[in-house]
Design an enzyme around this catalytic site. Structure first.
Site, PDB file in Angstrom:
ATOM      1  CE  LYS A 121     -78.855  20.882 -27.650  1.00 51.68           C
ATOM      2  NZ  LYS A 121     -78.186  19.813 -26.866  1.00 51.68           N
ATOM      3  CB  THR A 180     -86.783  15.236 -25.741  1.00 50.51           C
ATOM      4  OG1 THR A 180     -86.423  15.115 -24.360  1.00 50.51           O
ATOM      5  CG2 THR A 180     -88.174  14.666 -25.955  1.00 50.51           C
ATOM      6  NE  ARG A 185     -73.111  15.999 -25.788  1.00 51.07           N
ATOM      7  CZ  ARG A 185     -73.166  17.100 -25.053  1.00 51.07           C
ATOM      8  NH1 ARG A 185     -72.071  17.591 -24.519  1.00 51.07           N
ATOM      9  NH2 ARG A 185     -74.317  17.710 -24.838  1.00 51.07           N
ATOM     10  CE  LYS A 219     -76.916  18.946 -19.694  1.00 50.39           C
ATOM     11  NZ  LYS A 219     -77.406  17.599 -19.966  1.00 50.39           N
ATOM     12  CB  ALA A 240     -71.241  21.877 -25.813  1.00 49.32           C
ATOM     13  CG  PHE A 275     -74.634  23.828 -23.626  1.00 47.26           C
ATOM     14  CD1 PHE A 275     -75.613  23.645 -22.673  1.00 47.26           C
ATOM     15  CD2 PHE A 275     -73.330  23.560 -23.265  1.00 47.26           C
ATOM     16  CE1 PHE A 275     -75.310  23.202 -21.392  1.00 47.26           C
ATOM     17  CE2 PHE A 275     -73.014  23.119 -21.990  1.00 47.26           C
ATOM     18  CZ  PHE A 275     -74.002  22.950 -21.053  1.00 47.26           C
ATOM     19  CG  PHE A 279     -94.035  23.074 -23.309  1.00 44.66           C
ATOM     20  CD1 PHE A 279     -93.899  22.735 -21.968  1.00 44.66           C
ATOM     21  CD2 PHE A 279     -92.901  23.061 -24.111  1.00 44.66           C
ATOM     22  CE1 PHE A 279     -92.666  22.388 -21.446  1.00 44.66           C
ATOM     23  CE2 PHE A 279     -91.668  22.715 -23.591  1.00 44.66           C
ATOM     24  CZ  PHE A 279     -91.554  22.380 -22.255  1.00 44.66           C
ATOM     25  CD1 TRP A 335     -90.917  15.066 -22.746  1.00 43.10           C
ATOM     26  CD2 TRP A 335     -93.148  15.021 -22.539  1.00 43.10           C
ATOM     27  NE1 TRP A 335     -91.198  14.875 -21.415  1.00 43.10           N
ATOM     28  CE2 TRP A 335     -92.562  14.847 -21.251  1.00 43.10           C
ATOM     29  CE3 TRP A 335     -94.531  15.029 -22.645  1.00 43.10           C
ATOM     30  CZ2 TRP A 335     -93.327  14.681 -20.092  1.00 43.10           C
ATOM     31  CZ3 TRP A 335     -95.297  14.859 -21.497  1.00 43.10           C
ATOM     32  CH2 TRP A 335     -94.695  14.688 -20.238  1.00 43.10           C
TER      33      TRP A 335
END
Length: 557
Positions: A72, A74, A95, A106, A274, A302, A383, A411
């Protein structure tokens, strides 16, 4: 050709502009900056208070997170780069990451690959010291509270009903429940206590929802820290502590300006979780960015059932902000995981599992469109193992709901890989919408809980267990019934059981505790076994992080 460098290697090889040049791109003069080294600065927003807000606001959210990853942040960074690359003046608002998860499992919150904000090492570690200031303010309140009890307790605070906990910005399960004040009369009154992680502190939530210094001070003063022997709430104002706390936060409240790998301006400021708070960057950063650009890209933590719900029902309710478009990020891999595929087999085409996992995405899409009335686009974070058949299936199911799908390759390619997504976002921003909240202010606390549970989670209803029922009655008696609800729930499922993937049905949400965050301006409903202090995994990421002789950080993602 694939780029096999780690995120930190890509970031460290990037060419960063002096922050003054990045600021100039955003229309900021040097006298509006407070430098923190050469490539990061705080922005003095007072000179911009009277400027009109002109930007279209774009919210980036996602499906429920899985071990397969969604990307998210990225996608948010790459989308902002793509918007700027295609000639749309755009600011990014993210954030700040918490140190605890950085050293846990994480990872950080600076994006990945060729879609990152930099300097990523600084952002993921101490940055400009905002979290240290927030932790200090939180713990000053705790110290003044216990000091008051020791000396005369003129407010009549019941030590058994102290609700304010200390905090530290680290995953440390050992501190969840402690007994302090041991030793003797000079050392305070012994009582049961505990620590939250800093991002779960109400100081963080109030900080991120404050519109300025005066509003921050007022919010801090309203925070409830304990109850008296006759069960009256005791606030930070009662302790005369809000002024000193604001003094600790007067510099932290200024938004932090950094840049993307493509040298576009980004605010990275504030960081409430969140799943136990409202999960959005600061109001100060968002509203300032909307005066500086034509588009502002921001994200909520999230999945959309947590972050987006709170962004819309709490942050937008409090500020009047209105998104013009919503991006819902998903990966084929994560959808197959929702369909029951183990992690070892996610690289193999499996249309049956993808079909089984798609309801998770489609339910998030339906909520954004049908509950909140907002236009949305699905961004598939690409991907190399995704097959054409799998991508076609996702697109077909989304189009059945009237939502377009854009392949995001940010990415691997940075902004160039997000141009199709940028074009669709701009198109959606020009579409009419009828934004609405999922519940109204005048409902009771239980009715608001039921609205979130049934409309957003698609549960059958809410059950209040243990002390929650009596807490609800007390909160309404004290006049807090009009506040919005912040549900603390597992991020991994629409339900409060993290093992129920996809789009489950036939369940109820169990609320075990209700507490008021009067300074932040919401009531927190704790569900399931959610905790406010995470722990480290068996093998924490901290074991891989090191510093070379020349001061270069290695092993950070």
């Amino acid at each position: 050709m694939a780029d096999y460098r780690s995120d930190i290697e890509i970031a460290q090889e990037a060419t960063m502009l002096p922050i003054s040049e990045v600021a100039a791109r955003a229309g900021l003069a040097e006298d509006q900056l407070e430098w923190y080294g050469k490539v990061k600065a705080k922005v003095d927003v007072d000179s911009m208070r009277d400027l009109p807000s002109r930007a279209k606001l774009v919210l980036v959210t996602a499906i429920n997170p899985t071990p397969a990853g969604e990307g998210k942040t990225t996608t948010s960074v790459g989308l902002a780069d793509a918007m700027n690359l295609t000639g749309r003046q755009t600011m990014l608002c993210l954030r700040e990451p918490s140190l605890g998860p950085v050293f846990g499992v994480k990872g950080g919150a600076a994006g990945g690959g060729h879609a990152q904000v930099v300097p990523m090492e600084d952002i993921n570690l101490h940055f400009t010291g905002d979290f240290h200031a927030i932790g200090a303010a939180n713990n000053l309140i705790a110290a003044m509270l216990d000091n008051h009890i020791k000396w005369d307790n003129r407010l009549g605070i019941d030590p058994r009903r102290v609700t304010w906990r200390r905090c530290v910005d680290m995953n440390d399960r050992q501190l969840r429940n402690v007994v302090d004040g041991m030793g003797g009369i000079p050392d305070g009154m012994p009582r049961q206590d505990g620590f939250d992680i800093t991002v779960a502190s109400e100081v963080m939530a109030a900080f991120c929802l404050a519109s300025g210094i005066d509003d921050l001070k007022a919010r801090l003063g309203r925070m409830v820290v304990a109850y008296t022997y006759d069960r009256r709430p005791v606030t930070v104002h009662d302790l005369n502590a809000e002024g000193a706390c604001t003094a600790l936060l007067k510099d932290a409240i200024k938004p932090n300006l950094v840049q993307t790998l493509e040298n576009n301006p980004a605010f990275v400021h504030g960081g409430p979780f969140a799943n136990i708070a409202h999960g959005c960057n600061s109001v100060m950063a968002t509203t300032t960015a909307m005066k500086m650009a034509d588009y502002v890209v921001t994200e909520a933590g999230f999945g959309a059932d947590l972050g987006a719900e709170k962004f819309l029902d709490i942050k937008c309710r409090a500020t009047g902000l209105r998104p013009s478009a919503v991006v819902i990020v998903a990966t084929v891999r994560a959808l197959k995981h929702n369909g029951g595929v183990p992690a070892s087999e996610l690289a193999t085409e499996n249309l049956e599992a993808l079909e089984a996992g798609l309801p998770n995405l489609l339910q998030h899409v339906g909520n954004i469109k049908d509950v909140y009335g907002l236009p949305a686009v699905v961004a598939i974070n690409a991907f190399p193992t995704d097959t054409a058949a799998e991508l076609d299936l996702v697109e077909a199911r989304c189009r059945e709901l009237g939502v377009n799908v854009a392949l995001s390759e940010v990415w691997a390619k940075g902004g160039e890989g997000g141009c199709a997504l940028a074009d669709e976002v701009v198109r959606l921003c020009g579409e009419p919408s009828e934004f609405r909240l999922s519940y109204e202010d005048d409902l009771s606390i239980e009715e608001k809980l039921d609205a979130i549970a049934t409309k957003i989670y698609h549960a059958d209803g809410v059950d209040l267990v243990g002390p929650a029922r009596s807490q609800l009655a007390q909160l309404e008696e004290l006049g807090f019934g009009a506040l919005p609800i912040c549900v603390a729930k597992t991020q991994y499922s629409f339900s409060d059981d993290q093992g129920r993937l996809g789009a489950p049905r036939g369940f109820r949400i169990t609320v075990r505790n209700l507490k008021v965050s009067a300074g932040a301006g919401f009531i927190v409903a704790l569900t399931g076994d959610i905790m406010t202090m995470p722990g480290l995994p068996r093998v924490p990421a901290a074991e891989r992080i090191d510093v070379t002789a020349d001061g270069t950080i290695v092993g950070l993602f």
